[in-house]
Design a protein around this motif. Structure first.
Motif, PDB file in Angstrom:
ATOM      1  N   GLN A 115       0.835  -1.196   0.000  1.00  0.00           N
ATOM      2  CA  GLN A 115       0.000   0.000   0.000  1.00  0.00           C
ATOM      3  C   GLN A 115       0.876   1.255   0.000  1.00  0.00           C
ATOM      4  O   GLN A 115       0.563   2.262  -0.658  1.00  0.00           O
ATOM      5  N   LYS A 116       2.008   1.189   0.720  1.00  0.00           N
ATOM      6  CA  LYS A 116       2.923   2.337   0.763  1.00  0.00           C
ATOM      7  C   LYS A 116       3.531   2.589  -0.614  1.00  0.00           C
ATOM      8  O   LYS A 116       3.717   3.750  -1.044  1.00  0.00           O
ATOM      9  N   LEU A 117       3.844   1.483  -1.328  1.00  0.00           N
ATOM     10  CA  LEU A 117       4.367   1.632  -2.683  1.00  0.00           C
ATOM     11  C   LEU A 117       3.346   2.295  -3.597  1.00  0.00           C
ATOM     12  O   LEU A 117       3.674   3.151  -4.421  1.00  0.00           O
ATOM     13  N   LYS A 118       2.098   1.888  -3.437  1.00  0.00           N
ATOM     14  CA  LYS A 118       1.054   2.476  -4.259  1.00  0.00           C
ATOM     15  C   LYS A 118       0.919   3.965  -3.991  1.00  0.00           C
ATOM     16  O   LYS A 118       0.742   4.777  -4.909  1.00  0.00           O
ATOM     17  N   ASP A 119       1.002   4.338  -2.704  1.00  0.00           N
ATOM     18  CA  ASP A 119       0.912   5.754  -2.353  1.00  0.00           C
ATOM     19  C   ASP A 119       2.113   6.534  -2.907  1.00  0.00           C
ATOM     20  O   ASP A 119       1.988   7.706  -3.295  1.00  0.00           O
ATOM     21  N   THR A 120       3.262   5.875  -2.955  1.00  0.00           N
ATOM     22  CA  THR A 120       4.487   6.542  -3.413  1.00  0.00           C
ATOM     23  C   THR A 120       4.464   6.802  -4.914  1.00  0.00           C
ATOM     24  O   THR A 120       4.808   7.897  -5.377  1.00  0.00           O
ATOM     25  N   TYR A 121       4.076   5.781  -5.675  1.00  0.00           N
ATOM     26  CA  TYR A 121       4.158   5.898  -7.134  1.00  0.00           C
ATOM     27  C   TYR A 121       2.843   6.361  -7.781  1.00  0.00           C
ATOM     28  O   TYR A 121       2.823   6.641  -8.980  1.00  0.00           O
ATOM     29  N   GLY A 122       1.763   6.383  -7.021  1.00  0.00           N
ATOM     30  CA  GLY A 122       0.507   6.914  -7.534  1.00  0.00           C
ATOM     31  C   GLY A 122       0.034   6.181  -8.773  1.00  0.00           C
ATOM     32  O   GLY A 122      -0.106   4.954  -8.790  1.00  0.00           O
ATOM     33  N   ASP A 123      -0.165   6.930  -9.858  1.00  0.00           N
ATOM     34  CA  ASP A 123      -0.707   6.356 -11.090  1.00  0.00           C
ATOM     35  C   ASP A 123       0.373   5.864 -12.049  1.00  0.00           C
ATOM     36  O   ASP A 123       0.063   5.445 -13.178  1.00  0.00           O
ATOM     37  N   ASP A 124       1.623   5.924 -11.653  1.00  0.00           N
ATOM     38  CA  ASP A 124       2.703   5.425 -12.510  1.00  0.00           C
ATOM     39  C   ASP A 124       2.778   3.906 -12.360  1.00  0.00           C
ATOM     40  O   ASP A 124       3.538   3.364 -11.549  1.00  0.00           O
ATOM     41  N   ARG A 125       1.959   3.198 -13.151  1.00  0.00           N
ATOM     42  CA  ARG A 125       1.800   1.748 -12.989  1.00  0.00           C
ATOM     43  C   ARG A 125       3.096   1.000 -13.330  1.00  0.00           C
ATOM     44  O   ARG A 125       3.377  -0.046 -12.749  1.00  0.00           O
ATOM     45  N   ALA A 126       3.866   1.516 -14.280  1.00  0.00           N
ATOM     46  CA  ALA A 126       5.107   0.831 -14.655  1.00  0.00           C
ATOM     47  C   ALA A 126       6.077   0.785 -13.485  1.00  0.00           C
ATOM     48  O   ALA A 126       6.656  -0.264 -13.161  1.00  0.00           O
ATOM     49  N   LYS A 127       6.298   1.953 -12.828  1.00  0.00           N
ATOM     50  CA  LYS A 127       7.204   1.985 -11.679  1.00  0.00           C
ATOM     51  C   LYS A 127       6.641   1.186 -10.503  1.00  0.00           C
ATOM     52  O   LYS A 127       7.395   0.546  -9.760  1.00  0.00           O
ATOM     53  N   LEU A 128       5.305   1.249 -10.335  1.00  0.00           N
ATOM     54  CA  LEU A 128       4.676   0.502  -9.246  1.00  0.00           C
ATOM     55  C   LEU A 128       4.897  -0.994  -9.421  1.00  0.00           C
ATOM     56  O   LEU A 128       5.288  -1.699  -8.480  1.00  0.00           O
ATOM     57  N   HIS A 129       4.666  -1.501 -10.632  1.00  0.00           N
ATOM     58  CA  HIS A 129       4.835  -2.937 -10.882  1.00  0.00           C
ATOM     59  C   HIS A 129       6.289  -3.353 -10.725  1.00  0.00           C
ATOM     60  O   HIS A 129       6.581  -4.452 -10.239  1.00  0.00           O
ATOM     61  N   GLN A 130       7.228  -2.484 -11.141  1.00  0.00           N
ATOM     62  CA  GLN A 130       8.644  -2.823 -11.007  1.00  0.00           C
ATOM     63  C   GLN A 130       9.037  -2.880  -9.534  1.00  0.00           C
ATOM     64  O   GLN A 130       9.775  -3.779  -9.099  1.00  0.00           O
ATOM     65  N   ALA A 131       8.528  -1.920  -8.739  1.00  0.00           N
ATOM     66  CA  ALA A 131       8.835  -1.904  -7.305  1.00  0.00           C
ATOM     67  C   ALA A 131       8.238  -3.128  -6.614  1.00  0.00           C
ATOM     68  O   ALA A 131       8.871  -3.719  -5.724  1.00  0.00           O
ATOM     69  N   MET A 132       7.030  -3.511  -7.013  1.00  0.00           N
ATOM     70  CA  MET A 132       6.402  -4.696  -6.435  1.00  0.00           C
ATOM     71  C   MET A 132       7.193  -5.942  -6.796  1.00  0.00           C
ATOM     72  O   MET A 132       7.421  -6.818  -5.947  1.00  0.00           O
ATOM     73  N   ALA A 133       7.649  -6.033  -8.051  1.00  0.00           N
ATOM     74  CA  ALA A 133       8.427  -7.191  -8.481  1.00  0.00           C
ATOM     75  C   ALA A 133       9.734  -7.280  -7.703  1.00  0.00           C
ATOM     76  O   ALA A 133      10.168  -8.379  -7.309  1.00  0.00           O
ATOM     77  N   ASP A 134      10.355  -6.131  -7.463  1.00  0.00           N
ATOM     78  CA  ASP A 134      11.598  -6.129  -6.678  1.00  0.00           C
ATOM     79  C   ASP A 134      11.341  -6.598  -5.245  1.00  0.00           C
ATOM     80  O   ASP A 134      12.160  -7.327  -4.666  1.00  0.00           O
ATOM     81  N   MET A 135      10.224  -6.159  -4.668  1.00  0.00           N
ATOM     82  CA  MET A 135       9.895  -6.578  -3.305  1.00  0.00           C
ATOM     83  C   MET A 135       9.656  -8.084  -3.244  1.00  0.00           C
ATOM     84  O   MET A 135      10.138  -8.763  -2.331  1.00  0.00           O
ATOM     85  N   TYR A 136       8.903  -8.629  -4.223  1.00  0.00           N
ATOM     86  CA  TYR A 136       8.648 -10.065  -4.248  1.00  0.00           C
ATOM     87  C   TYR A 136       9.966 -10.847  -4.345  1.00  0.00           C
ATOM     88  O   TYR A 136      10.148 -11.887  -3.699  1.00  0.00           O
ATOM     89  N   LYS A 137      10.882 -10.321  -5.173  1.00  0.00           N
ATOM     90  CA  LYS A 137      12.157 -10.996  -5.357  1.00  0.00           C
ATOM     91  C   LYS A 137      12.979 -10.971  -4.079  1.00  0.00           C
ATOM     92  O   LYS A 137      13.587 -11.969  -3.684  1.00  0.00           O
ATOM     93  N   THR A 138      12.976  -9.821  -3.416  1.00  0.00           N
ATOM     94  CA  THR A 138      13.725  -9.682  -2.160  1.00  0.00           C
ATOM     95  C   THR A 138      13.169 -10.592  -1.075  1.00  0.00           C
ATOM     96  O   THR A 138      13.927 -11.241  -0.329  1.00  0.00           O
ATOM     97  N   GLU A 139      11.842 -10.645  -0.979  1.00  0.00           N
ATOM     98  CA  GLU A 139      11.187 -11.448   0.059  1.00  0.00           C
ATOM     99  C   GLU A 139      11.025 -12.917  -0.341  1.00  0.00           C
ATOM    100  O   GLU A 139      10.501 -13.721   0.433  1.00  0.00           O
ATOM    101  N   LYS A 140      11.451 -13.247  -1.576  1.00  0.00           N
ATOM    102  CA  LYS A 140      11.353 -14.622  -2.097  1.00  0.00           C
ATOM    103  C   LYS A 140       9.913 -15.130  -2.070  1.00  0.00           C
ATOM    104  O   LYS A 140       9.615 -16.210  -1.553  1.00  0.00           O
TER     105      LYS A 140
END
Length: 540
Positions: free
Chosen positions: A391-416
């Motif tokens: 939710q914090k990522l969504k608030d940070t990147y707002g409507d920039d879906r490309a950056k939001l999806h990349q940040a989410m993918a990085d988080m998933y990778k980090t957290e395995k």
């Protein structure tokens, strides 16, 4: 999130499948009401192809009118045989009740001028009786006496002009839905007689009484042969002239299938036969023509064809004729459904109650699929712990879906974490759940079977709506245990779905709802425990 979208897709797909099948069933072209006495093709004997080398019949006209009648009473059947055609006009199955009126005995064949359903037989050719010829019989009631194993009802037809005598005898057996039709032809004339008997089932095209919109089941004809196996022939295809099935064989049977019951002519041996269907004036016939050869003057010949008209009881169908058990249609998941019913049947024999058998089988299935479901719940539990960060990522990147999806993918990778990990195990389990759904829908063994208290028939809807309400509550709890979607619209849909399913399940048989309730409760317990374990691990 991706997993919520996939879950929504699965749920909506299953719902749309049910609704589409129901719509197809309800919106087929309406049959035309048959006239009381029709001069259509149904008055004529079927015309075999040249493969059987038989002439076309010139039948006597008797219509569907009532003639002299024999009323037959056995321990399991109440039947009415009419002298007109020697038809089996009415057949009540005494051990079963109507779905929409539990006080009435279930009627398979109906002696009704507007919605008739009957078994007919006759001979093709000159100087022989068809299903429109008038037979002679001794009217009255024929009862299977105590200690007797069988009951016979004889009918006779004579043609002084040709010298041909035909004796048709219905043979009923104790405790059986197998009715043998024995025909003896005596040629007292001077010309040979071509013996080409035919046997057909004629029925109206309306859905059986008690049919429900949310539970579409097949009603139509079927042909079985060793080569092509079980072949459905829809009434609509008959009317449109598009029926596609194997026409000739030296084996197989023809019948009409409906929910929980089937009627089928079952010629025995390797005699050459031709299957046919036809539609006219809102009536649909499916039958078989046999080639019994020539009967010389002064000779006689006898042949018998069984008619099975009764419930789709698995063990009985398997023992009656090859392929007849396929009339109990489990759809495309038949290979999976058969072992599921086998297990359910074995459990019921031990516990003596189909309701408890459903509960125990659901528990066994849950245990068998535990590793898969545990992996899915573990993945969803991990996703739930990430919800605040997502939710914090969504608030940070707002409507920039490309950056939001990349940040989410990085988080998933980090957290395995695999965001689809909670859905793939569910996809593997879906065929099992759907197969069990069709098993519970098709099992006539549960018709009229009680569970406990207010559930007196597992194939009928819950009269007090208790099980659907419990199912709705447990479905809401499941949604609460899952990670909540960040998209407000998805979150609303996830909460609306339990309400939609609750409304749908109000109309479902209680046995199906019982399965879903038990499965939900076991899933909640498993998911709650895994959530706690994952949360404790994350806290450390």
């Amino acid at each position: 999130m991706d997993n919520q979208r996939l879950i929504l897709f699965i749920v909506f797909s299953f719902s749309l499948l049910l609704l589409w099948e129901a719509w197809q069933d309800k919106n087929a072209p309406a049959p035309v009401a048959p006239s009381a006495v029709s001069a259509s093709a149904h008055n004529a004997a079927p015309a075999p192809s040249q493969a059987l080398n038989a002439p076309v019949a010139a039948p006597a006209q008797a219509g569907f009118g009532k003639g002299q009648r024999a009323v037959v009473e056995t321990d399991v059947l109440h039947a009415v045989i009419d002298a007109n055609g020697g038809d089996l006009r009415q057949l009540e199955l005494l051990s079963y009740r109507e779905t929409d009126d539990r006080n009435k005995v279930f009627t398979l064949f109906e002696d009704n001028q507007t919605t008739p359903y009957m078994a007919q037989s006759g001979l093709v050719g000159k100087g022989v009786p068809t299903h429109r010829s008038v037979f002679q019989l001794n009217p009255g009631t024929y009862r299977l006496t105590k200690g007797a194993a069988r009951l016979e009802v004889p009918l006779v037809w004579n043609d002084p002009a040709s010298g041909v005598r035909v004796e048709k005898t219905y043979i009923f057996k104790r405790g059986s839905y197998d009715i043998a039709v024995k025909t003896r032809v005596i040629n007292g004339g001077t010309q040979p007689v071509d013996l080409t008997p035919y046997y057909q089932l004629t029925r109206h095209g309306e859905a059986p009484r008690g049919s429900q919109f949310f539970l579409p089941t097949y009603t139509g004809a079927a042909v079985y042969t060793d080569a092509k196996k079980f072949q459905k022939i829809a009434f609509k295809d008959m009317a449109d002239g598009k029926a596609d099935f194997e026409k000739t064989a030296d084996n197989g049977w023809v019948g009409v299938v409906q929910h929980h019951f089937v009627a089928a002519w079952l010629p025995e041996g390797s005699i050459k036969r031709e299957f046919y269907v036809r539609a006219s004036d809102g009536l649909y016939s499916a039958g078989v023509i046999l080639a019994e050869g020539m009967l010389a003057p002064g000779q006689q010949k006898e042949f018998t064809v069984p008619l099975y008209a009764g419930p789709q009881t698995q063990t009985v169908l398997e023992q009656t004729a090859p392929g007849l058990d396929l009339a109990r249609d489990y759809g495309w998941l038949t290979p999976l459904a058969f072992p599921i019913f086998w297990a359910l049947d074995k459990i019921e024999r031990v516990v003596g109650n189909w309701g408890w058998a459903i509960i125990i089988l659901t528990l066994f299935l849950k245990l068998a699929l535990y590793p898969l479901s545990a992996a899915g719940y573990k993945s969803m539990a991990k996703m739930k712990t990430l919800t605040p960060r997502l939710q914090k990522l969504k608030d940070t990147y707002g409507d920039d879906r490309a950056k939001l999806h990349q940040a989410m993918a990085d988080m998933y990778k980090t957290e395995k974490i695999n965001p689809l990990g909670g859905c793939l195990p569910i996809l593997i389990q879906i065929p099992v759940f759907i197969a069990l759904y069709w098993v519970l829908l098709a099992a006539v063994e549960m018709r009229g079977a009680p569970w406990l208290g207010w559930i007196t028939d597992l194939t009928a809807p819950d009269p007090l709506y208790i099980l659907p309400i419990i199912m709705g509550i447990t479905s809401v709890l499941q949604v609460k245990l899952n990670p909540q979607p960040m998209d407000p619209m998805q979150a609303k849909i996830m909460m609306i779905m339990p309400v939609m399913f609750t409304v749908m399940f109000v109309f479902f048989p209680a046995g199906l709802v019982l399965y879903w309730v038990v499965n939900n409760i076991l899933s909640i317990a498993q998911q709650w425990w895994i959530n706690k374990v994952v949360e404790r691990s994350a806290a450390k």
